[in-house]
Write a protein that holds these residues in place. Structure first.
Motif, PDB file in Angstrom:
ATOM      1  N   LEU A  92      34.455  34.209  51.451  1.00 56.83           N
ATOM      2  CA  LEU A  92      33.556  33.904  50.339  1.00 56.83           C
ATOM      3  C   LEU A  92      32.397  34.888  50.297  1.00 56.83           C
ATOM      4  O   LEU A  92      31.720  35.112  51.301  1.00 56.83           O
ATOM      5  CB  LEU A  92      32.997  32.482  50.472  1.00 56.83           C
ATOM      6  CG  LEU A  92      34.008  31.336  50.380  1.00 56.83           C
ATOM      7  CD1 LEU A  92      33.316  30.018  50.711  1.00 56.83           C
ATOM      8  CD2 LEU A  92      34.619  31.280  48.981  1.00 56.83           C
ATOM      9  N   THR A  94      32.262  31.987  40.223  1.00 57.34           N
ATOM     10  CA  THR A  94      32.535  30.961  41.230  1.00 57.34           C
ATOM     11  C   THR A  94      31.233  30.368  41.738  1.00 57.34           C
ATOM     12  O   THR A  94      30.310  31.095  42.125  1.00 57.34           O
ATOM     13  CB  THR A  94      33.318  31.565  42.416  1.00 57.34           C
ATOM     14  OG1 THR A  94      34.547  32.104  41.943  1.00 57.34           O
ATOM     15  CG2 THR A  94      33.609  30.506  43.466  1.00 57.34           C
ATOM     16  N   ARG A 106      35.870  27.193  41.291  1.00 56.23           N
ATOM     17  CA  ARG A 106      36.305  28.474  40.746  1.00 56.23           C
ATOM     18  C   ARG A 106      36.499  28.393  39.230  1.00 56.23           C
ATOM     19  O   ARG A 106      36.568  27.317  38.652  1.00 56.23           O
ATOM     20  CB  ARG A 106      37.600  28.920  41.420  1.00 56.23           C
ATOM     21  CG  ARG A 106      37.467  29.065  42.925  1.00 56.23           C
ATOM     22  CD  ARG A 106      38.687  29.700  43.545  1.00 56.23           C
ATOM     23  NE  ARG A 106      38.556  29.805  45.001  1.00 56.23           N
ATOM     24  CZ  ARG A 106      37.869  30.746  45.639  1.00 56.23           C
ATOM     25  NH1 ARG A 106      37.262  31.698  44.944  1.00 56.23           N
ATOM     26  NH2 ARG A 106      37.798  30.754  46.962  1.00 56.23           N
ATOM     27  N   GLU A 107      36.581  29.581  38.618  1.00 56.98           N
ATOM     28  CA  GLU A 107      36.874  29.731  37.185  1.00 56.98           C
ATOM     29  C   GLU A 107      35.876  28.999  36.294  1.00 56.98           C
ATOM     30  O   GLU A 107      36.237  28.290  35.356  1.00 56.98           O
ATOM     31  CB  GLU A 107      38.315  29.298  36.884  1.00 56.98           C
ATOM     32  CG  GLU A 107      39.331  30.165  37.631  1.00 56.98           C
ATOM     33  CD  GLU A 107      40.759  29.956  37.158  1.00 56.98           C
ATOM     34  OE1 GLU A 107      40.962  29.265  36.138  1.00 56.98           O
ATOM     35  OE2 GLU A 107      41.662  30.498  37.811  1.00 56.98           O
ATOM     36  N   TRP A 141      26.465  31.866  43.891  1.00 54.08           N
ATOM     37  CA  TRP A 141      27.254  32.210  42.698  1.00 54.08           C
ATOM     38  C   TRP A 141      27.866  33.595  42.898  1.00 54.08           C
ATOM     39  O   TRP A 141      27.178  34.538  43.305  1.00 54.08           O
ATOM     40  CB  TRP A 141      26.350  32.209  41.465  1.00 54.08           C
ATOM     41  CG  TRP A 141      26.933  32.775  40.207  1.00 54.08           C
ATOM     42  CD1 TRP A 141      26.665  33.980  39.638  1.00 54.08           C
ATOM     43  CD2 TRP A 141      27.871  32.136  39.329  1.00 54.08           C
ATOM     44  NE1 TRP A 141      27.360  34.145  38.476  1.00 54.08           N
ATOM     45  CE2 TRP A 141      28.121  33.017  38.251  1.00 54.08           C
ATOM     46  CE3 TRP A 141      28.524  30.908  39.346  1.00 54.08           C
ATOM     47  CZ2 TRP A 141      28.988  32.721  37.215  1.00 54.08           C
ATOM     48  CZ3 TRP A 141      29.393  30.603  38.311  1.00 54.08           C
ATOM     49  CH2 TRP A 141      29.627  31.486  37.263  1.00 54.08           C
ATOM     50  N   ASP A 142      29.147  33.692  42.636  1.00 53.47           N
ATOM     51  CA  ASP A 142      29.834  34.979  42.681  1.00 53.47           C
ATOM     52  C   ASP A 142      30.156  35.393  41.252  1.00 53.47           C
ATOM     53  O   ASP A 142      31.061  34.840  40.618  1.00 53.47           O
ATOM     54  CB  ASP A 142      31.119  34.880  43.515  1.00 53.47           C
ATOM     55  CG  ASP A 142      31.761  36.232  43.737  1.00 53.47           C
ATOM     56  OD1 ASP A 142      31.050  37.252  43.615  1.00 53.47           O
ATOM     57  OD2 ASP A 142      32.971  36.277  44.017  1.00 53.47           O
ATOM     58  N   VAL A 156      33.745  24.813  46.924  1.00 54.69           N
ATOM     59  CA  VAL A 156      33.870  25.949  46.014  1.00 54.69           C
ATOM     60  C   VAL A 156      34.441  25.486  44.676  1.00 54.69           C
ATOM     61  O   VAL A 156      35.453  24.778  44.637  1.00 54.69           O
ATOM     62  CB  VAL A 156      34.790  27.037  46.621  1.00 54.69           C
ATOM     63  CG1 VAL A 156      34.878  28.239  45.691  1.00 54.69           C
ATOM     64  CG2 VAL A 156      34.299  27.451  48.006  1.00 54.69           C
ATOM     65  N   PRO A 159      44.178  24.821  43.836  1.00 52.57           N
ATOM     66  CA  PRO A 159      44.529  25.967  44.679  1.00 52.57           C
ATOM     67  C   PRO A 159      45.982  25.885  45.132  1.00 52.57           C
ATOM     68  O   PRO A 159      46.524  24.802  45.335  1.00 52.57           O
ATOM     69  CB  PRO A 159      43.573  25.827  45.880  1.00 52.57           C
ATOM     70  CG  PRO A 159      42.459  24.965  45.384  1.00 52.57           C
ATOM     71  CD  PRO A 159      43.055  24.051  44.370  1.00 52.57           C
TER      72      PRO A 159
END
Length: 390
Positions: free
Chosen positions: A98, A47, A32-33, A69-70, A30, A145
């Protein structure tokens, strides 16, 4: 697990060293950002999620060029969609907390060499337009994280996530499972349960693992191991602890003085002989509100071949009334087909399979239309019969 995985693999370590906010969650990698431009030409963050192919704790070449993709669909700086990566849209539940709204496809010639190549390629495509509208916008945040995901395995379980059933597997994570009886069928039950993310597995059996056990149990013990005559639970724990961390071995027969060892159990598999001990165990499991499956196998040698019946009886807090009539508590006798001690590995394994499938049906992993609580398989005729429907 995540930190160790990143330190062992140059492609993952490079992602961290370059400042990408990456982590391993279940069988996924994963990021992120990741900044992107939406249809209103506003810069937002999303994400990227990729499946993760491993050989133990070492990464392999990515098995697919597709990512999830989120976030909203990313756009060029002028607000037009980046159609070149479009693949599929929907509500994707990937498990491990997720979720995704899109999947993207962009395959370079020769595919992706490693996960650094794959993740940074997508990050550059998506974040590039954001840097045009907001100079300095980048996926390289140099932030890690705050905590790692707790797992019960000694290495990452990638099987569920690569076939899209991670969210189903998660239905088993809070289970504390007892396997009472470590003979042929009990050993195969452990083999299947140890491959699930249950919180704890407790094994109960007071017997030794001897030569005859080797021919009806999973695996292949060495001659040296058989000479040691280990307790069955210790032998099985030694094997399956290589995979599952939370296996507790009790080399005892359950009775009045130690029945409290079942406290906290949410599900139990009973693969022991009939007798007063079984009655006590059933009463205890009912008292603590645990569901359970009791298995039985009776084979007879007649006219030069074997025949008989396998039985799986389930009991849940919602349906208990049938169990006392189906489960034998007094062994022996000419009319008790399950009293026979003839066992063969293939039928031990089949009995275990039927029991584990029923457990997973009770927990919603498998579809359960009839909600049967009793099932028999007869070898002659290959006949499977359900009863005591819920």
């Amino acid at each position: 697990m995540s930190r160790a995985l990143f330190s062992l693999n140059p492609d993952l370590k490079r992602l961290l060293d370059e400042g990408y906010f990456v982590q391993q969650q279940g069988g996924h990698l994963v990021m992120r950002e990741v900044p992107y431009v939406d249809a209103r030409r506003e810069v937002r963050i999303g994400t990227l999620i990729s499946s993760l192919t491993l050989a133990g704790d070492h990464t392999r070449t990515p098995d697919t060029h597709v990512v999830h993709w989120d976030g909203d669909f990313p756009c060029h700086a002028d607000g037009s969609p980046i159609q070149g990566i479009s693949h599929a849209a929907g509500a994707f539940d990937l498990g491990h907390g997720l979720k995704a709204t899109h999947s993207f496809s962009s395959k370079p010639d020769g595919g992706y060499a490693d996960y650094h190549h794959k993740m940074t390629s997508y990050a550059n495509i998506i974040a590039g337009p954001a840097a045009v509208l907001k100079p300095g916008a980048t996926a390289r945040t140099f932030r890690e994280p705050e905590k790692e995901e707790e797992i019960v395995f000694n290495y990452v379980e990638t099987a569920s996530d690569r076939v899209g059933i991670g969210v189903l597997t998660e239905r088993l994570i809070n289970e504390r499972v007892a396997i009472i009886g470590g003979g042929g069928t009990g050993g195969y039950i452990l083999d299947f349960v140890a491959k699930t993310p249950v919180r704890e597995i407790r094994l109960f059996d007071s017997d030794e693992f001897l030569t005859h056990n080797a021919f009806r149990a999973p695996g292949a013990p060495s001659l040296e191991e058989l000479r040691e005559a280990p307790k069955k639970v210790d032998y099985l724990k030694r094997i399956y602890s290589r995979m599952h961390r939370n296996i507790v071995a009790h080399d005892i027969a359950l009775g009045v003085d130690n029945i409290h060892l079942l406290d906290g159990i949410t599900f139990a598999f009973l693969s022991l002989d009939a007798g007063d001990a079984k009655r006590l165990i059933v009463e205890k499991l009912e008292a603590i509100g645990a569901a359970f499956v009791d298995v039985g196998m009776g084979l007879e040698l007649d006219e030069g071949s074997l025949g008989g019946i396998l039985r799986v009886t389930a009991s849940t807090p919602e349906k208990r009334d049938h169990a006392r009539q189906r489960i034998s508590f007094a062994g022996g006798g000419a009319k008790d087909i399950y009293a026979s001690n003839i066992q063969v590995a293939d039928l031990n394994a089949l009995n275990a399979v039927l029991a584990v499938v029923k457990w997973k049906k009770i927990r919603g992993f498998y579809r359960d239309l009839e909600r049967e609580h009793h099932c028999t398989y007869t070898t002659d005729g290959n006949m499977l019969i359900n009863g005591d429907l819920g």
